[in-house]
Design a protein around this motif. Structure first.
Motif, short mmCIF file in Angstrom:
data_model
loop_
_atom_site.label_atom_id
_atom_site.label_comp_id
_atom_site.label_asym_id
_atom_site.label_seq_id
_atom_site.Cartn_x
_atom_site.Cartn_y
_atom_site.Cartn_z
N ILE A 6 0.92 -1.13 0.08
CA ILE A 6 -0.04 0.13 0.16
C ILE A 6 0.97 1.33 0.01
N ASP A 7 0.70 2.31 -0.84
CA ASP A 7 1.24 3.42 -0.96
C ASP A 7 0.20 4.27 -0.45
N HIS A 8 0.42 4.96 0.77
CA HIS A 8 -0.54 5.76 1.43
C HIS A 8 -0.53 7.14 0.93
N LYS A 65 1.21 10.32 10.02
CA LYS A 65 0.07 9.82 9.30
C LYS A 65 0.00 8.43 9.05
N VAL A 66 0.98 7.90 8.35
CA VAL A 66 0.99 6.51 7.91
C VAL A 66 1.11 5.60 9.40
N GLN A 67 1.83 6.09 10.25
CA GLN A 67 1.66 5.51 11.45
C GLN A 67 0.46 5.04 12.05
N ASP A 68 -0.37 6.20 12.00
CA ASP A 68 -1.67 6.11 12.38
C ASP A 68 -2.57 5.12 11.56
N PHE A 69 -2.37 5.26 10.21
CA PHE A 69 -3.01 4.32 9.14
C PHE A 69 -2.72 2.84 9.60
N VAL A 70 -1.33 2.66 9.83
CA VAL A 70 -1.22 1.26 10.03
C VAL A 70 -1.84 0.89 11.35
N ALA A 71 -1.70 1.43 12.29
CA ALA A 71 -2.30 1.19 13.57
C ALA A 71 -4.01 0.88 13.44
N VAL A 72 -4.38 1.53 12.51
CA VAL A 72 -6.07 1.33 12.19
C VAL A 72 -5.89 -0.01 11.82
N LEU A 73 -5.11 0.12 10.50
CA LEU A 73 -5.37 -1.39 9.68
C LEU A 73 -5.16 -2.30 10.43
N LYS A 74 -4.23 -2.24 11.47
CA LYS A 74 -3.97 -3.61 12.09
C LYS A 74 -5.19 -4.17 13.12
N LYS A 75 -6.09 -3.13 13.47
CA LYS A 75 -7.29 -3.43 14.01
C LYS A 75 -8.25 -3.94 13.16
N SER A 76 -8.31 -3.40 11.87
CA SER A 76 -9.41 -3.63 11.27
C SER A 76 -9.31 -4.86 10.28
N GLY A 101 4.31 1.44 2.70
CA GLY A 101 5.26 2.31 2.52
C GLY A 101 5.38 3.24 3.55
N MET A 102 6.64 3.78 4.02
CA MET A 102 6.87 4.68 5.15
C MET A 102 7.54 5.75 4.37
N PRO A 103 7.20 6.95 4.30
CA PRO A 103 7.72 8.03 3.75
C PRO A 103 8.75 8.63 4.65
N ARG A 104 9.86 9.23 3.85
CA ARG A 104 11.06 9.93 4.89
C ARG A 104 11.36 11.15 4.13
N ASN A 105 11.97 12.06 4.71
CA ASN A 105 12.41 13.22 4.30
C ASN A 105 13.53 12.99 3.45
N MET A 106 14.14 14.00 2.82
CA MET A 106 15.33 13.76 1.82
C MET A 106 16.58 13.48 2.78
N ASP A 107 16.75 13.99 3.87
CA ASP A 107 17.68 13.74 4.93
C ASP A 107 17.38 12.24 5.67
#
Length: 85
Positions: A6-8, A73-84, A58-64
């Motif tokens: 999944i590309d969030h 936001k992706v971490q929150d999405f993953v937490a909800v997804l695990k429960k659902s 996928g976990m987005p990162r900054n250029m550094d």
């Protein structure tokens, strides 16, 4: 083992599925992110039909290399997804 990736995104989620060996990913479709219950419903259909063993998000990162607001936001999405799912 078949993997679903999944590309969030805030407007839509990109979905890709691996081949049977789990080596190559092939784009499948985009699913609108809202309403979330419809997203989950479509995701569950894909999981069943494609016989998915694992979900990768996928976990987005900054250029550094650091994590920014989108990663939270992706971490929150993953937490909800695990429960659902």
């Amino acid at each position: 083992m078949r993997v679903l990736a999944i590309d969030h995104g805030t407007k839509r989620m990109g979905i890709a599925v691996s081949d049977d060996l789990g080596m190559l990913a092939h784009p499948l479709e985009f699913i609108p992110a809202d309403p979330f219950d419809k997203f989950l419903s479509r995701l569950k259909e894909i999981l069943e039909v494609k016989e998915i063993d694992q979900i990768l998000v996928g976990m987005p990162r900054n250029m550094d290399g650091s994590y920014g607001p989108q990663a939270l936001k992706v971490q929150d999405f993953v937490a909800v997804l695990k429960k659902s799912v």
